[in-house]
Motif scaffolding. Sequence first.
Motif, PDB file in Angstrom:
ATOM      1  N   TYR A   1       0.818  -1.206   0.000  1.00  0.00           N
ATOM      2  CA  TYR A   1       0.000   0.000   0.000  1.00  0.00           C
ATOM      3  C   TYR A   1       0.862   1.272   0.000  1.00  0.00           C
ATOM      4  O   TYR A   1       0.451   2.317   0.490  1.00  0.00           O
ATOM      5  CB  TYR A   1      -0.958  -0.020   1.190  1.00  0.00           C
TER       6      TYR A   1
ATOM      7  N   VAL B   1      -0.222   4.973  -0.662  1.00  0.00           N
ATOM      8  CA  VAL B   1      -0.826   5.912   0.288  1.00  0.00           C
ATOM      9  C   VAL B   1      -0.084   7.246   0.210  1.00  0.00           C
ATOM     10  O   VAL B   1      -0.677   8.312   0.328  1.00  0.00           O
ATOM     11  CB  VAL B   1      -0.741   5.349   1.727  1.00  0.00           C
TER      12      VAL B   1
ATOM     13  N   ASN C   1      -2.832  -0.489  -5.354  1.00  0.00           N
ATOM     14  CA  ASN C   1      -3.789   0.097  -4.420  1.00  0.00           C
ATOM     15  C   ASN C   1      -4.088  -0.869  -3.290  1.00  0.00           C
ATOM     16  O   ASN C   1      -3.722  -2.043  -3.341  1.00  0.00           O
ATOM     17  CB  ASN C   1      -5.068   0.500  -5.145  1.00  0.00           C
TER      18      ASN C   1
ATOM     19  N   PHE D   1      -7.456   4.668   0.566  1.00  0.00           N
ATOM     20  CA  PHE D   1      -6.163   5.118   1.087  1.00  0.00           C
ATOM     21  C   PHE D   1      -6.365   6.081   2.263  1.00  0.00           C
ATOM     22  O   PHE D   1      -5.610   6.076   3.226  1.00  0.00           O
ATOM     23  CB  PHE D   1      -5.351   5.832   0.000  1.00  0.00           C
TER      24      PHE D   1
END
Lengths: 654, 237, 261
Positions: free
Chosen positions: A246, A249, A260, A579
């Motif tokens: 991730y 972010v 994502n 996010f």
Amino acid sequence: MTIETQPRTDIRQVEYTVTLDSKTPTGPIQDRWDQHKFDMKLISPANRRRFTIIIVGTGLAGGSAAATLAEMGYNVIAFCYQDSPRRAHSIAAQGGINAAKNYRNDGDSIYRLFYDTVKGGDFRSRESNVYRLAQVSVNIIDQCVAQGVPFAREYGGLLDNRSFGGAQVARTFYARGQTGQQLLLGAYQALARQIGLGKVRMHTRTEMLDLILINGRARGIVTRDMTTGKIERHVADAVVLATGGYGNVFYLSTNAKGCNATAIWRAHKRGAYFANPCFTQIHPTCIPVTGDHQSKLTLMSESLRNDGRIWVPKKIGDKRDPRDIPEDERYYFLEERYPSFGNLVPRDVASRNAKAVCDEGRGVGPSGLGVYLDFADAISRLGVQTIRDRYGNLFDIYEKITGEDPYTVPMRIYPAVHYTMGGLWVDYELQSTIPGLFVIGEANFSDHGANRLGASALMQGLADGYFVLPYTIGNYLAQTKLEKVSVDDPAAREVEAEVNQRITNLLSINGKRSVDSFHRELGNLMWNNCGMARNEAGLKEALRRIPEIRAEFYENVRVLGEKEAINQSLEKAGRVADFMELAELMCIDALHRTESCGGHFREESQTPEGEAQRDDANFSYVAAWEYTGNGARPALNKEPLNFEYVKPSQRSYK
Amino acid sequence: MTGVMTLYQTSIGKKVVMAVTGAILLGFVFVHMFGNLKIYSGPVALNEYAEQLRYLGKPIFGHEQLLWIARVVLLGAVVMHITSAVQLTMQSNSSRPLPYSVNTRTQPAYRYASYTMRWGGVVLFLFIIFHLLHFTFGVVGYSSGQFVNPHGGVYEVYNNVVYGFMNPIVSIFYIAAMIALGLHIYHGTWSMFQTLGISNEKVSGTLRGFAAALALVIALGNISIPIAVLTGIIGLS
Amino acid sequence: MDLRLRIWRQKNKNTTGKLVTYELPGISPDMSFLEMLDVLNERLIEQGEEPVAFDHDCREGICGMCGLVINGVAHGPEVTTTCQLHMRHFKDGDTITIEPWRAKAFPILKDLVVDRSAFDRIIQAGGYISVSTGGTPDANAILISKESADAAMDAAACIGCGACVAACPNGSAMLFTGAKIAHLSHLPQGQPERYDRVRNMVQAMDAEGFGGCTNYGECAAVCPKEIKLDVIARMNGDLIKSTFLSSGTRKMGPNATRNGK
């Protein structure tokens, strides 16, 4: 739909609930995986075709798992958001893949790889998992060679190795600077074979938007076909998430633009615990940002630090051409602060120091966010040709992107986010806290602790996909009574309705700001407050700001286009929305973990020399966060970590 | 045989047909050019060469037997070469239904030959028809009484050629056609090495050079004759 | 830099598209080509116009997702991927025409986005070595000369972006298909299925509607990974050999019979 926009001012009062059971086997560490394999229940080859498994993501972990499970006889439905499974971001890994083959006769062993990985992870990983990883690393190389992965060879025909990431042995296998690509193509080819044979149904350009639970078990997913916009339900006997990390972010990272967290975040909101979300790794040698238009960052191999000297001008705001700055007006900050390791201090130390000098106003380049990596000394000492032989292709990449010739002008570098050690919590069998939901590769938290060593990400992805999950998922399927379910199950329909609602909502806001502008704002906040170095004030500030950004997003975002068509703005909007929630959890986790360890550096917890100071007495555990509902405080669950073999010690690079 | 048919059904198989038939035609064109050069040895040599061709393969083959076999093979090669070319062209045309609005070629100028293969082929086909009507049947390009048909048993090939090339328009057409042939042979020969899988990184430069040399020799050898006639180096016997 | 862009806009697969002109002032030469398009899209969103759809992902030249025909050249004036092309290669005041890959086998889905799944189907037809996980010998059990490994790696560097098809006046996929065949045929592990593979893959390639090869060389000239035309010659040679060998008759991929598996 209610959107969570209130700041969580009371985040320090987190709840401590159950202690997690990781199902880690006991006994001598060398025997644990073998014993566990024997103890697990099997499904006979003839019966496997009765089971269907959904796999989301087709990178090294997902692609290898899909191929292997299909070869075993399971029916697999696989999904990826790219237009082909060959494009997952595993492809971008340059350096290599570790394996404890000891082909160099330099004293490597499974135990040594295990030891290095636990220590490199700053004692925040699970010993049993890491040992298993080291064990199967040798099988990975065998498998890849058989598939036709063209690893580098010596003239005698044997595999070549190099040393990497400060390891004292040469255990890294590589295929030029494209190891990730070649390993992924190996897995992709195996997957393509199974697609051709009809054992895998492949859905490309399709993204998972939610998880379907039926009777408390993961039984399916809701997807959006990114070409037609169609929302679909898929059901199966188990669901595997292999959707990567991730890092996006932060908006700017070395991840692909499409990477994502939606799949894991949606799973988290359905009950999967999220472990150590604040453990992110920053890579020190990336090409710096050139302006607000910057969309992504490109990594340069760390090996550059072997010959390059890192410096900034002593004078604040010195804008002279670097070649005109005399020697005594240069600040070789790593060499001065760390006389014995100099420019070769670990990734996190190098990164933090670069940021610190830039914060003082000494940064170079148009943005002031960069430091010089200068090869002038090395070139005069070794000659241009030697430098060209060692780093030619990296210098070419650099020149292509910046238009500057690093043979004559010092390179500019700056740290960038490139890997997330945190992820969904999984037990020894890679199963999350939702029964039937398995998580593999970077998407799980498992093997790297608080810091990942170089050339270990590829190893973990393939270990999970080829050699761990295919056994453990069988154990689940064999032991579980799975009722027959259909896509028309009311639970599935309900999830689909929620997904539709979210999409309709995003399209109807019709505000003034683009999705990217929110993503940039969030990323900037996270980079400054939850990036390389974190402190209580900064994290609290971020926790105050994130809900404000989120509130504005839901009032003022502009998503044009239609629902039932290709709509890249809509895709991004859904991802950024997730996010923004995950960012908050990262800050909560970073705030609660008042120690420093690996990639998580709390300024309040450092040694007198400025090194990360672990607090083993209070934080030797995995922090697994439980979603407790919209607007409610996440609950902290702890999995204590016991180190029976590698005893925790303090790092020092002075 | 089924294997050969399977091969032919692929686009590469059709290319193989073009390569093999092209090689046959190339062999013919080279020998033809080489024979033509006997014109420099005088009328007797050339006329005798024309006559002796009828006895090629003696004593196994009778009068004109081998010549007819060669003609049938060549005709078959031409038909197959053109058929495959048409099929491949149609396949290519359908594979790009909408052209780019901006067309840029990235290739160096020497690859110009590759872009003239199809139209060049059409030009060569028209040239062959003219060439047969001209030198073989004598029905075009001559004033009356100039052309002597060898079928009468009298071999005046030398004079036929000189009379033919004394017409500057005909000569210019021949020269232009030979330039087209040179380009066709250059790209065709190199393509043949590609198609038959003979080329690789180590030898591709050499093969390209060979193709260029062959094209140059054939084109220049043939072009030299009308030029020699027009400049008076060669005159009527 | 101030630019004028002519961009192909097409609503979906079933409609026809056209070139639309946009004025784009204030572009920095440090931007990548795709960042320039990002800026355009931000401005379009501001104006309430739907942004231009284009494929992209890693933006570091390796995933093969991006691909635009820029002023008639696949991936633009530098031999690299579109994402690694930077605006400093253009001049202030330039008009840049941006079109999608054009080939029957790559239908346009929207604007500059095309469907390249034909490539996947070519691989599914045999672009692999049929080994299942487990049971493989030690990685050093079979020696491979450095020369073979390097030759395989040269071909394996293909990123499947489709620029070869886009650039080829025939819309041919020979460079892509040849690269995969060459990668596997240079390795000892690829030998058992060498001739089956080439036949199955070539048939799949033709079935997708790609054109034939006439050795223009445009494909190799634009290939961002500099795959050589030799891979095509190698594929041709292998296909011819497969015709005369008793092996090379097995059906692979979707056409495989049950016992052929």
